[in-house]
Design a protein around this motif. Sequence first.
Motif, PDB file in Angstrom:
ATOM      1  N   ILE A   1      -3.106  -4.921  14.891  1.00  0.00           N
ATOM      2  CA  ILE A   1      -1.928  -5.252  14.731  1.00  0.00           C
ATOM      3  C   ILE A   1      -1.458  -3.889  15.074  1.00  0.00           C
ATOM      4  CG2 ILE A   1      -0.672  -5.010  12.414  1.00  0.00           C
ATOM      5  CD1 ILE A   1      -2.760  -7.722  12.210  1.00  0.00           C
ATOM      6  N   MET A   2      -1.982  -1.970  14.201  1.00  0.00           N
ATOM      7  CA  MET A   2      -2.075  -1.038  13.723  1.00  0.00           C
ATOM      8  C   MET A   2      -1.741   0.142  14.746  1.00  0.00           C
ATOM      9  SD  MET A   2      -0.491  -2.432  10.948  1.00  0.00           S
ATOM     10  CE  MET A   2      -1.292  -3.340   9.184  1.00  0.00           C
ATOM     11  N   ASN A   3      -2.514  -0.257  15.708  1.00  0.00           N
ATOM     12  CA  ASN A   3      -3.142   0.375  16.681  1.00  0.00           C
ATOM     13  C   ASN A   3      -1.461   1.172  17.215  1.00  0.00           C
ATOM     14  OD1 ASN A   3      -4.809   2.492  18.510  1.00  0.00           O
ATOM     15  ND2 ASN A   3      -4.541   0.709  19.859  1.00  0.00           N
ATOM     16  N   GLY A   4      -1.083   2.154  17.373  1.00  0.00           N
ATOM     17  CA  GLY A   4      -0.044   3.260  18.044  1.00  0.00           C
ATOM     18  C   GLY A   4       0.683   2.626  16.777  1.00  0.00           C
ATOM     19  N   LEU A   5       1.429   2.380  15.604  1.00  0.00           N
ATOM     20  CA  LEU A   5       1.738   2.315  15.115  1.00  0.00           C
ATOM     21  C   LEU A   5       2.334   3.939  13.912  1.00  0.00           C
ATOM     22  CD1 LEU A   5       2.713  -1.184  14.021  1.00  0.00           C
ATOM     23  CD2 LEU A   5       3.289   0.074  16.035  1.00  0.00           C
ATOM     24  N   THR A   6       3.605   4.072  13.566  1.00  0.00           N
ATOM     25  CA  THR A   6       3.581   5.109  13.142  1.00  0.00           C
ATOM     26  C   THR A   6       4.439   4.351  11.732  1.00  0.00           C
ATOM     27  OG1 THR A   6       3.052   6.346  13.939  1.00  0.00           O
ATOM     28  CG2 THR A   6       4.319   6.959  12.426  1.00  0.00           C
ATOM     29  N   TRP A   7       4.069   4.862   9.938  1.00  0.00           N
ATOM     30  CA  TRP A   7       4.575   3.775   8.877  1.00  0.00           C
ATOM     31  C   TRP A   7       4.472   4.642   8.195  1.00  0.00           C
ATOM     32  CZ3 TRP A   7      -0.119   2.602  10.962  1.00  0.00           C
ATOM     33  CH2 TRP A   7      -1.213   2.268  10.091  1.00  0.00           C
ATOM     34  N   CYS A   8       5.642   4.879   7.128  1.00  0.00           N
ATOM     35  CA  CYS A   8       5.576   5.316   5.613  1.00  0.00           C
ATOM     36  C   CYS A   8       6.897   5.075   4.785  1.00  0.00           C
ATOM     37  CB  CYS A   8       5.596   6.681   5.782  1.00  0.00           C
ATOM     38  SG  CYS A   8       6.485   7.575   6.369  1.00  0.00           S
ATOM     39  N   GLY A   9       6.599   5.010   3.444  1.00  0.00           N
ATOM     40  CA  GLY A   9       7.628   4.761   2.384  1.00  0.00           C
ATOM     41  C   GLY A   9       8.366   5.986   1.866  1.00  0.00           C
ATOM     42  N   LYS A  10       8.930   5.771   1.314  1.00  0.00           N
ATOM     43  CA  LYS A  10       9.295   7.287   0.054  1.00  0.00           C
ATOM     44  C   LYS A  10       9.291   6.769  -1.319  1.00  0.00           C
ATOM     45  CE  LYS A  10      13.978   7.930  -0.209  1.00  0.00           C
ATOM     46  NZ  LYS A  10      15.385   8.227   1.054  1.00  0.00           N
ATOM     47  N   GLU A  11       9.198   7.986  -1.610  1.00  0.00           N
ATOM     48  CA  GLU A  11       8.971   8.079  -3.845  1.00  0.00           C
ATOM     49  C   GLU A  11      10.385   7.494  -4.189  1.00  0.00           C
ATOM     50  OE1 GLU A  11       8.147  11.144  -4.808  1.00  0.00           O
ATOM     51  OE2 GLU A  11       6.507  10.289  -6.594  1.00  0.00           O
TER      52      GLU A  11
ATOM     53  N   ASN B   1       0.449  10.871  -0.894  1.00  0.00           N
ATOM     54  CA  ASN B   1       0.210  10.449  -1.458  1.00  0.00           C
ATOM     55  C   ASN B   1      -0.210   9.071  -1.755  1.00  0.00           C
ATOM     56  OD1 ASN B   1      -1.215  11.360  -4.265  1.00  0.00           O
ATOM     57  ND2 ASN B   1       0.402  11.227  -5.252  1.00  0.00           N
ATOM     58  N   VAL B   2      -1.181   8.460  -0.005  1.00  0.00           N
ATOM     59  CA  VAL B   2      -1.222   7.365  -0.549  1.00  0.00           C
ATOM     60  C   VAL B   2      -2.713   7.701  -0.273  1.00  0.00           C
ATOM     61  CG1 VAL B   2      -1.259   5.201   1.011  1.00  0.00           C
ATOM     62  CG2 VAL B   2       0.483   6.298   0.373  1.00  0.00           C
ATOM     63  N   PRO B   3      -3.393   6.817  -1.140  1.00  0.00           N
ATOM     64  CA  PRO B   3      -5.103   7.079  -0.844  1.00  0.00           C
ATOM     65  C   PRO B   3      -5.370   6.177  -0.295  1.00  0.00           C
ATOM     66  CG  PRO B   3      -4.528   6.103  -3.885  1.00  0.00           C
ATOM     67  CD  PRO B   3      -3.361   6.004  -2.687  1.00  0.00           C
TER      68      PRO B   3
ATOM     69  N   VAL C   1      -0.680   6.678   7.011  1.00  0.00           N
ATOM     70  CA  VAL C   1      -1.439   6.420   8.371  1.00  0.00           C
ATOM     71  C   VAL C   1      -3.008   7.191   8.550  1.00  0.00           C
ATOM     72  CG1 VAL C   1      -1.112   6.436  10.697  1.00  0.00           C
ATOM     73  CG2 VAL C   1       0.782   6.438   9.775  1.00  0.00           C
ATOM     74  N   ARG C   2      -3.459   8.129   7.750  1.00  0.00           N
ATOM     75  CA  ARG C   2      -4.669   8.543   7.956  1.00  0.00           C
ATOM     76  C   ARG C   2      -5.660   7.834   7.477  1.00  0.00           C
ATOM     77  NH1 ARG C   2      -6.376  15.021   8.869  1.00  0.00           N
ATOM     78  NH2 ARG C   2      -8.333  14.465   8.438  1.00  0.00           N
ATOM     79  N   SER C   3      -5.163   7.396   5.809  1.00  0.00           N
ATOM     80  CA  SER C   3      -5.415   6.301   4.608  1.00  0.00           C
ATOM     81  C   SER C   3      -5.515   5.238   5.435  1.00  0.00           C
ATOM     82  CB  SER C   3      -4.622   7.102   2.939  1.00  0.00           C
ATOM     83  OG  SER C   3      -4.699   8.308   3.101  1.00  0.00           O
ATOM     84  N   PHE C   4      -4.810   4.561   5.826  1.00  0.00           N
ATOM     85  CA  PHE C   4      -5.134   3.275   6.704  1.00  0.00           C
ATOM     86  C   PHE C   4      -6.564   3.615   7.814  1.00  0.00           C
ATOM     87  CE2 PHE C   4      -5.109   0.757  10.670  1.00  0.00           C
ATOM     88  CZ  PHE C   4      -4.849  -0.367   9.512  1.00  0.00           C
ATOM     89  N   TRP C   5      -6.068   4.370   8.867  1.00  0.00           N
ATOM     90  CA  TRP C   5      -7.682   4.849   9.304  1.00  0.00           C
ATOM     91  C   TRP C   5      -8.613   4.620   9.118  1.00  0.00           C
ATOM     92  CZ3 TRP C   5      -7.161   1.495  13.880  1.00  0.00           C
ATOM     93  CH2 TRP C   5      -5.938   1.269  14.120  1.00  0.00           C
TER      94      TRP C   5
ATOM     95  N   ALA D   1       0.499  -1.043   0.199  1.00  0.00           N
ATOM     96  CA  ALA D   1      -0.069  -0.118   0.163  1.00  0.00           C
ATOM     97  C   ALA D   1       1.046   1.318  -0.273  1.00  0.00           C
ATOM     98  CB  ALA D   1      -1.127  -0.149   1.233  1.00  0.00           C
ATOM     99  N   PHE D   2       1.950   1.404   0.388  1.00  0.00           N
ATOM    100  CA  PHE D   2       2.740   2.448   0.788  1.00  0.00           C
ATOM    101  C   PHE D   2       4.448   2.442   0.327  1.00  0.00           C
ATOM    102  CE2 PHE D   2       5.116   1.244   4.674  1.00  0.00           C
ATOM    103  CZ  PHE D   2       4.740   0.767   4.994  1.00  0.00           C
ATOM    104  N   VAL D   3       5.348   1.162   0.200  1.00  0.00           N
ATOM    105  CA  VAL D   3       6.940   1.270   0.012  1.00  0.00           C
ATOM    106  C   VAL D   3       6.670   1.651  -1.460  1.00  0.00           C
ATOM    107  CG1 VAL D   3       8.176   0.005  -0.460  1.00  0.00           C
ATOM    108  CG2 VAL D   3       7.119  -0.866   1.616  1.00  0.00           C
ATOM    109  N   GLY D   4       7.371   3.008  -1.358  1.00  0.00           N
ATOM    110  CA  GLY D   4       7.774   3.055  -2.904  1.00  0.00           C
ATOM    111  C   GLY D   4       7.132   4.265  -3.186  1.00  0.00           C
ATOM    112  N   ARG D   5       6.105   4.809  -2.277  1.00  0.00           N
ATOM    113  CA  ARG D   5       5.065   6.090  -2.463  1.00  0.00           C
ATOM    114  C   ARG D   5       5.600   7.088  -1.725  1.00  0.00           C
ATOM    115  NH1 ARG D   5      -0.712   4.963  -4.348  1.00  0.00           N
ATOM    116  NH2 ARG D   5      -1.004   2.781  -4.493  1.00  0.00           N
TER     117      ARG D   5
END
Length: 256
Positions: A115-125, A62-64, A146-150, A54-58
């Motif tokens: 699983i995701m509660n309390g975590l922060t994550w992201c990727g990079k273009e 800009n993660v819908p 993270v927001r798009s996940f929730w 969903a987010f690696v490489g992005r």
Amino acid sequence: ISLGVVHSHVLSSSSPSSESLKKTIIDKCEAFIQNNKSSSANNCQKIWSAFQQAFVGRDPCNVPMEAYDPLIHTVIQDPVCNRMLFWSKTKKIVHDFTEKRDCFLTLEDTLVGFIMNGLTWCGKEDSNETFTTGCPGWTDCVNNTVRSFWNRASAAFADAACGDVTAMLNGSIATPFSPTSIFATIEVKRFKAAKVKSLSVVLVTKENKGTTCDDPSLQDLQKEIEPKLKYNCKAVPESKIQDCISHPDTACGACW
Ligand code: N1C
């Protein structure tokens, strides 16, 4: 039938370093399944791989929410009619409450939410790395990882809603039904009268002070839901819910 849900919040809340995001997620996934046998059809490796794509490489801004569709479709989750608990601006008290009892279930008591509660994550273009620090904050950009996940997980949780649904809202703030909240923008819009019989608002107040069920924002909420869906609202002093938290033997029905 009992689904044997065990509230496993206590099991894992460590904050991961970037190399171990995968391990954190797989460990939490496996711990949840250990404690919730009804989830045992899930495969944690598959969940990780659907999640990361969903987010690696992005660009993390800009993660819908649709990027998480494959994750949501990978997770096997039984709906639990009449026991679903939604909330807005009451995160702590809601989870202190559900941790102690099985009569209500929040998104964080389901596999993806846990699983995701309390975590922060992201990727990079143009990178295959995953990060757990330096990621955009909740309001830094609309489509952040993270927001798009929730948003997406909340949409799935609300789509699964059935029977009598409960929402715990905060009666100590000016606008308990906040128009920018996930509860207002995503969840309420997805309650379908064909499946959901009623929406019961529990307005948590500080000793009968603050907002009441007559609050204009709650009038808006009532207008938003489908006319066939029954609506009711009850102001409940926070102390009454605290009593129920300290006395887990009290029947859930007596808590409000
Ligand atoms: O925007 P909100 O509340 O109305 O969202 C709450 C609503 C709940 O009913 C949940 O189903 O949306 C779902 N949800 C979560 O389950 C969740 N877990 C953790 C929304 N947000 C969630 N978080 C974090 O809480 C999220 O990272 C963000 O910081 C808050 C949003 O909560 P809110 O504004 O009180």
